[in-house]
Design an enzyme around this catalytic site. Structure first.
Site, PDB file in Angstrom:
ATOM      1  N   HIS A 233      52.527  47.308  -2.171  1.00 22.04           N
ATOM      2  CA  HIS A 233      51.597  47.865  -3.162  1.00 22.04           C
ATOM      3  C   HIS A 233      51.792  49.379  -3.311  1.00 22.04           C
ATOM      4  O   HIS A 233      52.002  49.885  -4.408  1.00 22.04           O
ATOM      5  CB  HIS A 233      50.166  47.537  -2.702  1.00 22.04           C
ATOM      6  N   GLU A 234      51.771  50.062  -2.184  1.00 21.86           N
ATOM      7  CA  GLU A 234      51.832  51.536  -2.241  1.00 21.86           C
ATOM      8  C   GLU A 234      53.220  52.030  -2.673  1.00 21.86           C
ATOM      9  O   GLU A 234      53.330  53.067  -3.323  1.00 21.86           O
ATOM     10  CB  GLU A 234      51.420  52.142  -0.899  1.00 21.86           C
ATOM     11  N   HIS A 237      53.159  52.199  -6.369  1.00 18.38           N
ATOM     12  CA  HIS A 237      52.517  53.445  -6.831  1.00 18.38           C
ATOM     13  C   HIS A 237      53.496  54.616  -6.694  1.00 18.38           C
ATOM     14  O   HIS A 237      53.603  55.464  -7.572  1.00 18.38           O
ATOM     15  CB  HIS A 237      51.278  53.744  -5.998  1.00 18.38           C
ATOM     16  N   GLU A 263      48.018  51.148 -11.442  1.00  9.68           N
ATOM     17  CA  GLU A 263      47.778  49.930 -10.656  1.00  9.68           C
ATOM     18  C   GLU A 263      48.746  48.811 -11.071  1.00  9.68           C
ATOM     19  O   GLU A 263      49.094  47.961 -10.257  1.00  9.68           O
ATOM     20  CB  GLU A 263      46.325  49.498 -10.823  1.00  9.68           C
TER      21      GLU A 263
HETATM   22 ZN    ZN Z   1      46.517  50.567  -5.943  1.00  6.62          ZN
END
Ligand code: ZN
Length: 469
Positions: A233-234, A237, A263
């Site tokens: 997830h990160e 980003h 997101e």
């Molecule tokens: Zn996030």
């Protein structure tokens, strides 16, 4: 930072916020903006100069519309309310938090009214996180999701075929997990010359400066997937931040588009790639090597089913792909009603539990597992939650287009070759910065305005297979 440093850091941040506001709202800034406008430099509406001008004026206008005293009171109240929320959360003490929520909601309603465009007050706050998006537009997306996901969840719950989650159980020493997530991040193409991975309580990604974007994760010694999915997830980003165009550094044009688009980049890597069948064909042998003695007898399709198990939970942050957006829908309905004055803060626990019964078929036994679980409202973040769902919808729509445009994407993912997808995203999403609104960016990439259809189709297909629906 040690916890003791938080208070002083808070004061530094609020001083910087004040300086920033003073600079942006100063008469000199107005003179400069008018000079640029009159110079003809910003004539082409799609040019970087025009977009920078528009964004600076918009930021200035929004700040000027909210009285300075209200802004100060909001910052100070939010700091105290956050502390009270943290204590109330620990002891599940709704009555302790209620007066703080009442104060915050009344201040945010005043702010929303000062900021509101012709629409409803809530739109004024939403605009902070997702420029141009309105509550009625969101309502259409959420209604489409609700209509598809609630019956899908019922079919999943009723299916005789359920994933074997036990096969993930085991002992995963943290030092081995550290090496493993580093190896996975390298495979994805995360650049350690311009980034780091550290450990924290709540995983995050932070751009500290140019060519310095760091991520942090957490590890659970009995479940390696938690730390892994946080990293996927990160890293998503971080790719976005690292892919912004360097020549527009420090200007609105060169910044990220919106929270929803941000997101979408994390969700794309976490869910569309990380929870896909081809990805686990490549990852399972890597995981077996990293954690000897675990996952030995398990097949890739069984592990794939286990990491995608659907089960309604009380806590949004732990939710699976099918139920996650129902948690967000509940927050959207409730915060919209709070800000528009249709729900009194004192009625929140009852309204919250009622929504959980209706959409997820479960009722939170405590306030900590119910309306006290997120700190967003305590910090004054109203209009923020919907960006989580927008991220999921944008990700599905973008990934659907990538599947058409990146040759043999599934085969590449199964081989751990992710550079073509990363490069496609850099070109189509990251390098565009804030040149378009999120809705126009999505339409320019996918040929369709934002809709829930790609997301719903992906879930119907994926979970139909896993649960033999
Ligand atoms: Zn996030």
């Amino acid at each position: 930072m040690p916890p003791g440093g938080a208070e002083h850091r808070g004061k530094q941040l609020s001083l910087l916020a004040r300086f920033r506001r003073e600079l942006l709202c100063s008469p000199q800034m107005l003179e400069l903006l008018e000079a640029i406008e009159g110079s003809g430099l910003a004539e082409d509406p799609d040019s970087a100069a025009a977009i920078n001008l528009r964004e600076l004026k918009r930021g200035r206008d929004r700040r000027l519309r909210v009285p300075k005293e209200l802004t100060t009171e909001l910052i100070e109240t939010a700091a105290k309310s956050q502390r009270e929320w943290a204590l109330a959360y620990k002891t599940s003490d709704w009555d302790r938090f209620r007066p703080w929520l009442e104060r915050i909601v009344s201040l945010k309603r005043a702010e929303a009214q000062a900021l509101a465009r012709p629409g409803e007050p809530y739109d004024g706050l939403l605009d902070d996180y997702e420029r141009g998006m309105t509550a009625p537009q969101l309502e259409v997306l959420f209604e489409g999701l609700r209509a598809a996901l609630v019956p899908l969840l019922d079919r999943i719950k009723g299916s005789p075929r359920q994933p074997k989650v036990d096969l993930l159980r085991g002992s995963y020493p943290v030092p081995a997990q550290r090496l493993f997530v580093r190896e996975v991040a390298e495979m994805l193409g995360y650049d350690f010359a311009t980034g780091r991975i550290d450990e924290t309580v709540h995983p995050f990604c932070a751009r500290v400066g140019h060519r310095d974007t760091r991520i942090a994760t957490r590890f659970n010694a009995s479940d390696f997937t938690q730390g892994l999915f946080a990293v996927l997830h990160e890293v998503g980003h971080a790719f976005y931040e690292q892919g912004l165009s360097p020549e527009h550094l420090g200007t609105p044009f060169g910044d990220t588009c919106s929270l929803g688009v941000h997101e979408s980049q994390s969700r794309l890597w976490e869910n569309c790639v990380g929870r896909s069948r081809p990805f686990w064909e490549h990852l399972l042998p890597m995981a077996r090597l990293a954690f000897p003695g675990t996952l030995q007898g398990a097949r890739a399709d069984e592990v794939y089913a286990a990491i995608n198990r659907v089960s309604p939970t009380f806590v949004r942050a732990e939710a699976d792909e099918v139920t996650y957006n129902l948690h967000v829908l509940i927050r959207f309905e409730l915060e919209r009603a709070l800000i528009n004055g249709h729900l009194a803060p004192a009625e929140l626990p009852e309204a919250w539990n009622d929504c959980y019964r209706r959409y997820l078929g479960i009722e939170p036994p405590t306030a900590t597992l119910g309306c006290l679980q997120d700190g967003h409202w305590a910090s004054g973040l109203f209009g923020y939650f919907p960006t989580y769902t927008l991220g999921n919808l944008f990700a599905a729509q973008i990934f659907q287009t990538a599947e058409k445009e990146v040759e043999d994407l599934g085969v590449r993912i199964a081989r751990g070759e992710l550079s073509a997808l990363r490069e496609w995203l850099r070109l189509n999403v990251h390098s565009k910065g804030r040149s378009l609104s999120s809705a126009r960016l999505i339409e320019s990439i996918t040929g369709m305005p934002p809709t829930q259809e790609a997301f719903v189709a992906r879930l119907e297909r994926k979970y139909g297979e896993i649960y033999a629906l």
